[in-house]
Scaffold this motif. Sequence first.
Motif, PDB file in Angstrom:
ATOM      1  N   ALA A  24       0.820  -1.154   0.100  1.00  0.00           N
ATOM      2  CA  ALA A  24      -0.225   0.064   0.175  1.00  0.00           C
ATOM      3  C   ALA A  24       0.675   1.289   0.133  1.00  0.00           C
ATOM      4  O   ALA A  24       0.455   2.270  -0.828  1.00  0.00           O
ATOM      5  N   ASP A  25       2.093   1.325   0.839  1.00  0.00           N
ATOM      6  CA  ASP A  25       2.937   2.436   0.888  1.00  0.00           C
ATOM      7  C   ASP A  25       3.540   2.678  -0.500  1.00  0.00           C
ATOM      8  O   ASP A  25       3.711   3.808  -1.033  1.00  0.00           O
ATOM      9  N   ALA A  55       3.748   5.644  -5.738  1.00  0.00           N
ATOM     10  CA  ALA A  55       3.722   5.825  -7.060  1.00  0.00           C
ATOM     11  C   ALA A  55       2.612   6.626  -7.538  1.00  0.00           C
ATOM     12  O   ALA A  55       2.797   7.053  -8.832  1.00  0.00           O
ATOM     13  N   ALA A  56       1.599   6.781  -6.984  1.00  0.00           N
ATOM     14  CA  ALA A  56       0.300   7.682  -7.422  1.00  0.00           C
ATOM     15  C   ALA A  56       0.538   8.926  -7.270  1.00  0.00           C
ATOM     16  O   ALA A  56       1.497   9.542  -7.040  1.00  0.00           O
TER      17      ALA A  56
END
Length: 182
Positions: A175-176, A181-182
């Motif tokens: 999740a990190d 990346a987003a």
Amino acid sequence: MTSKWQCPAVMGRVGCPARGQASTASAIELGLPLLRPPADFALRGCCTQKTIDFTPSLDEPSHQRKLAQAEYFLSTAWRRLYKGRARVEGVFGIIKNPGRERVQRGQARIGGIAWMTLVLAIKASVFNEHELRAWHERTGLGPADHPLLQPEPVYNGFAHLTQEQADAIDETNLADVHRRAA
């Protein structure tokens, strides 16, 4: 263990009649001590050659290395001369100690002298950090907020995780990664 020795008169530290009148005259002029050679000096290698090879006998007390030093063994002058050496040898012992930095042959299997130098430099810096902390604890001197004096985080070794715990850690880390990346 054989070693090579040179006559002190040849080295210019004393005067000796066995080495000729020039040796005696120059020693008197420079204020150096004069030796009295043995009666049979012409038959002795130490008086006729420039150097001799000497192999000490383990049974002869006068052949012991600590008695052949410039200063009397354990005298004040000897301690002053060798105290720095004792500190260095102590450091080498600590760095090789299995309970501390554990430097030993074959420990770091990396190729090249540059990489090995880097590993040894890191080990030496860890030793210096330990010494700094010990000094601060012993004396109380130095800034208490210095980064090297802060306590190390507690390390309890490896923990055995269940499959569910491992999956939860993986999900958190993924999740990190997706969030960054987003």
